[in-house]
Design a protein around this motif. Structure first.
Motif, PDB file in Angstrom:
ATOM      1  N   ASP A 127      -5.251  -2.127   4.508  1.00 46.68           N
ATOM      2  CA  ASP A 127      -3.891  -2.629   4.358  1.00 46.68           C
ATOM      3  C   ASP A 127      -3.068  -2.391   5.617  1.00 46.68           C
ATOM      4  OD1 ASP A 127      -4.447  -3.368   1.710  1.00 46.68           O
ATOM      5  OD2 ASP A 127      -3.963  -1.357   0.986  1.00 46.68           O
ATOM      6  N   ALA A 131       4.982  -5.195  -9.991  1.00 48.71           N
ATOM      7  CA  ALA A 131       5.882  -5.349  -8.846  1.00 48.71           C
ATOM      8  C   ALA A 131       7.347  -5.400  -9.262  1.00 48.71           C
ATOM      9  CB  ALA A 131       5.509  -6.600  -8.054  1.00 48.71           C
ATOM     10  N   THR A 185       4.282  -6.438  -4.501  1.00 46.91           N
ATOM     11  CA  THR A 185       3.300  -7.430  -4.944  1.00 46.91           C
ATOM     12  C   THR A 185       2.377  -6.805  -5.982  1.00 46.91           C
ATOM     13  OG1 THR A 185       1.739  -6.882  -3.163  1.00 46.91           O
ATOM     14  CG2 THR A 185       3.346  -8.621  -2.717  1.00 46.91           C
ATOM     15  N   GLY A 186       1.658  -7.643  -6.699  1.00 52.23           N
ATOM     16  CA  GLY A 186       0.665  -7.167  -7.662  1.00 52.23           C
ATOM     17  C   GLY A 186       1.273  -6.800  -9.001  1.00 52.23           C
ATOM     18  N   ASP A 187       0.435  -6.312  -9.896  1.00 54.09           N
ATOM     19  CA  ASP A 187       0.880  -5.914 -11.232  1.00 54.09           C
ATOM     20  C   ASP A 187       1.930  -4.820 -11.128  1.00 54.09           C
ATOM     21  OD1 ASP A 187      -0.938  -7.685 -12.291  1.00 54.09           O
ATOM     22  OD2 ASP A 187      -2.462  -6.160 -12.735  1.00 54.09           O
ATOM     23  N   ARG A 217       4.480  -4.145   1.029  1.00 54.80           N
ATOM     24  CA  ARG A 217       3.648  -5.099   0.298  1.00 54.80           C
ATOM     25  C   ARG A 217       3.085  -4.482  -0.977  1.00 54.80           C
ATOM     26  NH1 ARG A 217       0.716  -7.552   5.756  1.00 54.80           N
ATOM     27  NH2 ARG A 217       2.162  -9.319   6.010  1.00 54.80           N
ATOM     28  N   ALA A 218       2.660  -3.225  -0.893  1.00 53.66           N
ATOM     29  CA  ALA A 218       2.135  -2.559  -2.084  1.00 53.66           C
ATOM     30  C   ALA A 218       3.202  -2.429  -3.162  1.00 53.66           C
ATOM     31  CB  ALA A 218       1.586  -1.184  -1.713  1.00 53.66           C
ATOM     32  N   TRP A 220       1.267   5.303  -6.407  1.00 50.64           N
ATOM     33  CA  TRP A 220       2.683   4.952  -6.418  1.00 50.64           C
ATOM     34  C   TRP A 220       3.411   5.931  -7.318  1.00 50.64           C
ATOM     35  CZ3 TRP A 220       6.695   2.154  -4.592  1.00 50.64           C
ATOM     36  CH2 TRP A 220       7.821   2.037  -5.405  1.00 50.64           C
TER      37      TRP A 220
END
Length: 373
Positions: free
Chosen positions: A302, A337, A333-335, A329-330, A13
């Motif tokens: 994914d 986000a 969501t998740g840590d 979604r990546a 990212w």
């Protein structure tokens, strides 16, 4: 272009503040008029999926469904038809040409279809890993298909050499110094897709998008998207955030953005065959570097899950086309986000557009004869 040694970082990212202020010249207005005059032209659907909006915590999510574009199962016919039109207009009244291309599937089939319909020849080079069904579909358009043992970049080099023959021309959607006009025309052709989105969002009462997510191979479609949304003069519609997505095994744009310069990365096996490119287009790179707000790399699992979820919601999408949903979604969501959501400028009212660039293998348009281009 430098190689990317394995010791270089490969982030999943990257956010890039300030991209929404970058500006460039727009695509020519006559491209849309050319496409609307083609037999069988119709805007592809922009499908709203409230389920994805609720899942993502945004206002509205739309999917631009390119599973049937001018009778082919991907958006590529827009670029190929415009580029070949420009090539033939400049060479008239010369005799028949052989249109040469390298492809992971859809671009080569679009070039082959355009050649067949216009009475030209086509020769297409495919790298390792391209699905046999895609190879057969290109051959069914009347093209001479040659398999290359190496990756996509090797297929491009082989096609470039073959296009040096008399009465042959390279029709490639990646550019480099000395080869820019034709890939530039291909990019211009993709602008019709973006113009349709504007009209369809307006008809849906959605205004402009807050985020557009685009899959990246060599970056030509992303260049067209950046051009469209970064060429609007102020005051005008608020510039959306632009997010690119690539496979983790071939994240050349993400890696280059992180390093501040274009690079060539080694590629691996991925189901996202159309995105399995190790080198960004030299023509696209300045636009990607200037205008992308963020980039993300996703795993095959994914994109497979995203394709299955889109199918359940009525949208035919292959692994490349579903990658933007995997990217959304990546990002959301998740840590981390909340930080990523803030970098993209998203809130509970935002409008998101996902570019689903291809239909699934089960899509009937992938293998059956289709309408003329």
């Amino acid at each position: 272009m430098p190689e990317n040694p394995s010791s270089l970082p490969a982030p999943r990212w990257l956010a890039r503040p300030g991209a929404r202020a970058w500006r460039c010249d727009p695509a020519p207005a006559e491209v849309r008029a050319f496409h609307t005059a083609l037999p069988g032209y119709a805007p592809t659907p922009l499908t709203e999926l409230p389920e994805l909006a609720a899942e993502s915590g945004v206002g509205r999510v739309f999917v631009k469904d390119e599973s049937n574009r001018l009778g082919l199962p991907a958006f590529k016919a827009l670029g190929a038809s415009w580029a070949v039109h420009r090539i033939l207009a400049e060479r008239a009244p010369a005799g028949p040409l052989t249109l040469v291309a390298a492809t992971d599937g859809n671009h080569g089939r679009a070039v082959a279809r355009t050649a067949r319909l216009l009475g030209q020849r086509a020769r297409v080079f495919v790298p390792r890993g391209v699905h046999p069904g895609a190879v057969a579909a290109i051959a069914a358009e009347g093209a001479e298909v040659t398999a290359v043992a190496g990756p996509y970049d090797d297929a491009v080099r082989r096609a470039t050499r073959e296009a040096d023959a008399p009465d042959a021309v390279l029709v490639q959607d990646t550019g480099w110094p000395g080869y820019e006009r034709i890939p530039g025309w291909i990019v211009e052709g993709y602008s019709t897709l973006c113009a349709e989105i504007d009209e369809q969002l307006a008809a849906a009462g959605a205004g402009g998008p807050g985020l557009v997510v685009v899959p990246v191979g060599v970056g030509s479609l992303a260049q067209a998207v950046v051009t469209h949304y970064r060429s609007r003069p102020a005051p005008g519609p608020a510039a959306p955030a632009l997010l690119s997505v690539e496979p983790r095994t071939a994240a050349c744009v993400l890696t280059g953005l992180a390093l501040g310069a274009p690079v060539t990365v080694p590629t691996g096996d991925t189901t996202m065959a159309g995105l399995n490119c190790g080198t960004p287009s030299g023509l696209a790179w300045p636009h990607l570097y200037g205008g992308l707000d963020a980039a993300v790399a996703v795993a095959d699992a994914d994109s497979a899950r995203a394709a299955a979820d889109l199918a359940a919601l009525g949208v035919s999408s292959g692994p490349c086309g579903a990658a933007p949903l995997a990217a959304l979604r990546a990002a959301l969501t998740g840590d981390g986000a909340d930080e990523r959501r803030g970098a993209l400028g998203l809130d509970a009212t935002s409008v998101v557009v996902l570019l689903s660039t291809e239909g699934s293998a089960a899509n009937p348009h992938a293998t059956t004869p289709a309408d003329p281009v």
